[in-house]
Design a protein around this motif. Structure first.
Motif, PDB file in Angstrom:
ATOM      1  N   LEU A  58       0.831  -1.205   0.000  1.00 26.08           N
ATOM      2  CA  LEU A  58       0.000   0.000   0.000  1.00 26.08           C
ATOM      3  C   LEU A  58       0.870   1.261   0.000  1.00 26.08           C
ATOM      4  N   THR A 118       0.786   5.164   6.916  1.00 24.70           N
ATOM      5  CA  THR A 118      -0.061   4.426   5.978  1.00 24.70           C
ATOM      6  C   THR A 118      -1.316   3.888   6.671  1.00 24.70           C
ATOM      7  N   LEU A 119      -1.141   3.254   7.805  1.00 22.20           N
ATOM      8  CA  LEU A 119      -2.277   2.577   8.461  1.00 22.20           C
ATOM      9  C   LEU A 119      -2.860   3.373   9.629  1.00 22.20           C
ATOM     10  N   SER A 120      -4.152   3.268   9.827  1.00 20.98           N
ATOM     11  CA  SER A 120      -4.784   3.818  11.038  1.00 20.98           C
ATOM     12  C   SER A 120      -4.154   3.203  12.277  1.00 20.98           C
ATOM     13  N   SER A 141      -4.146   7.981   4.188  1.00 25.54           N
ATOM     14  CA  SER A 141      -4.876   6.718   3.988  1.00 25.54           C
ATOM     15  C   SER A 141      -5.371   6.168   5.311  1.00 25.54           C
ATOM     16  N   ASN A 142      -5.641   7.033   6.259  1.00 26.03           N
ATOM     17  CA  ASN A 142      -6.117   6.581   7.569  1.00 26.03           C
ATOM     18  C   ASN A 142      -7.624   6.796   7.580  1.00 26.03           C
ATOM     19  N   THR A 143      -8.371   5.693   7.511  1.00 34.42           N
ATOM     20  CA  THR A 143      -9.811   5.818   7.297  1.00 34.42           C
ATOM     21  C   THR A 143     -10.646   5.343   8.481  1.00 34.42           C
ATOM     22  N   ALA A 144      -9.992   4.858   9.534  1.00 28.44           N
ATOM     23  CA  ALA A 144     -10.744   4.379  10.703  1.00 28.44           C
ATOM     24  C   ALA A 144     -11.462   5.532  11.395  1.00 28.44           C
ATOM     25  N   PHE A 192      -8.062  -0.256  11.485  1.00 28.64           N
ATOM     26  CA  PHE A 192      -8.867   0.084  10.312  1.00 28.64           C
ATOM     27  C   PHE A 192      -9.857  -1.039   9.985  1.00 28.64           C
ATOM     28  N   LEU A 244      -5.877  -6.312   5.142  1.00 30.39           N
ATOM     29  CA  LEU A 244      -4.898  -5.589   4.335  1.00 30.39           C
ATOM     30  C   LEU A 244      -4.621  -6.393   3.069  1.00 30.39           C
ATOM     31  N   GLY A 269      -8.233  -1.917   2.331  1.00 27.32           N
ATOM     32  CA  GLY A 269      -6.923  -2.559   2.432  1.00 27.32           C
ATOM     33  C   GLY A 269      -6.579  -3.413   1.224  1.00 27.32           C
ATOM     34  N   PHE A 319      -4.440   5.532  -3.487  1.00 28.95           N
ATOM     35  CA  PHE A 319      -3.472   5.925  -2.445  1.00 28.95           C
ATOM     36  C   PHE A 319      -2.459   6.945  -2.979  1.00 28.95           C
TER      37      PHE A 319
HETATM   38  C1  1QQ Z   1      -6.357   2.460   7.220  1.00 29.27           C
HETATM   39  C2  1QQ Z   1      -6.623   2.137   5.818  1.00 29.27           C
HETATM   40  C3  1QQ Z   1      -5.635   1.275   5.128  1.00 29.27           C
HETATM   41  C4  1QQ Z   1      -6.265   0.168   4.397  1.00 29.27           C
HETATM   42  C5  1QQ Z   1      -4.893   2.168   4.192  1.00 29.27           C
HETATM   43  C6  1QQ Z   1      -3.719   1.615   3.522  1.00 29.27           C
HETATM   44  O1  1QQ Z   1      -7.575   2.612   5.240  1.00 29.27           O
HETATM   45  O2  1QQ Z   1      -5.459   1.869   7.850  1.00 29.27           O
HETATM   46  O3  1QQ Z   1      -7.067   3.321   7.727  1.00 29.27           O
END
Ligand code: 1QQ
Length: 404
Positions: A58, A118-120, A141-144, A192, A244, A269, A319
């Motif tokens: 990612l 990259t990750l929440s 890319s943090n979507t949580a 996430f 992921l 993911g 991304f």
């Molecule tokens: C997060 C995501 C991941 C899948 C992004 C790479 O959306 O960790 O929030």
């Protein structure tokens, strides 16, 4: 002198400053208290994403988007004539790596702000460090749920799961209105994935569908035989996966190998062509909601798409577009600040605070469309899409086909 030739004059001293800055011995880095300390004439913006580990499937796309942004905005004159320079620190795939990268960017590299991680799962650990140091962080890319709420200095250009995820369930129902029985999978060791599955499960209930099983796994798993078998015994006609890319791709492959023929929805993911090498021809048909379309109208997206295409020989993925947008927000906020007061004359702590305040008030015409932020740092974005993976029979190449 025009901007382009002014920028080329910068290149020589900048190269010298950078070689000092890239030294393996952190003790040799210049550490004066100014926004240009380690960057010669350039203003330094940190990119703290996953360049190694499984999460690099990612994160590599984020690096690619950032590099296009650096070139694009410098060609447009940088910050009113002063170039930007991106400083990359690899977070790896875990929390400790993200904390390390953020600390290096903040204390050693002396960046004005950070696009990352990259990750929440990493953001919940690393962002409080930047927040306490009063350094603005933009999540690419943090979507949580809960990311902007980490603190005053945290915002994101990645729309939350609550806004994005329901779109793929609705698209699946449009493709097959007979769907009734849903099997849900999620990675229980990832913030996430837990957040996204909550939204998927709520959407399934709102659509009056039945959840016939919920299966848990770890993002480090490679063998999904027991969960996949249990799920298929429940006879689902839709499978939804929150995990992921490596684990998610393996799960798709194993579900198909066990004979599942129904629709599969992958969460964010799985939103990368890097899963093609994991599930190969069996990736075909997976539906994934998108917060970006390469077809988005507008001059910035056109320029971004062309530059990306030229460099990487494919359309930009989500991304990459989100990370471009993160850099863009910093650049445009810096320009706005700079027209009020030369940013290179501010102390670094003052600039970081002013930059955070400024970026939250702006409107940005990005490849994602026009975006802005709530006072808390949540993205306000209008356009969302759903794509379906189409694999060529060789199982090597494929593409994301956007649904109309
Ligand atoms: C997060 C995501 C991941 C899948 C992004 C790479 O959306 O960790 O929030």
């Amino acid at each position: 002198m025009n901007v382009a030739s002014r920028l080329s004059v910068f290149l020589v001293p900048l190269a010298i400053a950078l070689s000092a800055c890239n030294s393996s011995n952190p003790g040799t880095t210049t550490t004066t208290d100014s926004p240009q300390a380690a960057g010669g004439n350039a203003i330094l913006i940190g990119i703290g994403v996953a360049q190694t580990s499984n999460v690099a499937l990612l994160g590599q796309e984020e690096v690619n988007g950032a590099k296009i942004a650096e070139q694009y905005f410098n060609e447009k004159g940088g910050i009113n004539g002063t170039p930007i320079r991106l400083v990359f620190q690899d977070t790896g795939g875990d929390e400790a790596g993200a904390i390390n990268a953020f600390q290096t960017l903040i204390n050693r590299d002396k960046v004005v702000g950070i696009v990352g991680p990259t990750l929440s799962q990493q953001a919940f650990s690393a962002n409080p460090i930047a927040n306490n140091a009063r350094v603005p962080v933009i999540g690419p890319s943090n979507t949580a749920k809960g990311i902007p709420q980490i603190g005053e200095f945290v915002s994101r250009v990645s729309a939350p799961v609550s806004v994005v995820a329901p779109n793929s369930v609705k698209a699946a129902l449009r493709m097959d209105p007979t769907i009734k029985r849903v099997a849900v999978f999620f990675a229980q060791n990832d913030a996430f994935s837990k957040s996204e599955t909550d939204i998927f499960q709520q959407t399934v209930k709102d659509q009056k569908l039945e959840i016939v099983t919920v299966q848990k796994f770890q993002t480090t798993d490679t063998d999904f035989q027991s969960q996949a078998t249990a799920a298929l015994n429940a006879k689902p006609d839709l499978v939804i996966i929150s995990g992921l890319s490596a684990d998610g791709g393996n799960l798709v492959r194993q579900l198909r190998e066990l004979g599942y023929r129904g629709l599969i929805i992958g969460g964010n993911g799985l939103n990368t062509s890097n899963i093609f090498k994991v599930c190969k021809a069996l990736c075909d048909g997976v539906l994934i909601a998108q917060a970006y379309s390469p077809e988005h109208p507008g001059a910035v997206n056109k320029a971004f798409r062309e530059a990306f295409m030229k460099q990487y020989k494919k359309d930009p993925p989500q991304f990459s577009a989100q990370t471009f947008a993160g850099v863009q927000v910093f650049v445009e906020a810096l320009k706005a600040l700079d027209s009020k007061q030369k940013v290179t004359q501010l102390s670094l702590p003052q600039l970081r605070v002013d930059l955070n305040r400024q970026l939250l008030t702006g409107k940005y015409d990005t490849p994602l469309g026009e975006i802005a932020f709530t006072p808390e740092g949540e993205i306000i974005q209008k356009d969302f899409y759903v794509a379906q993976i189409k694999m060529e029979p060789d199982g090597k190449n494929g593409q994301f086909v956007f649904l109309k």
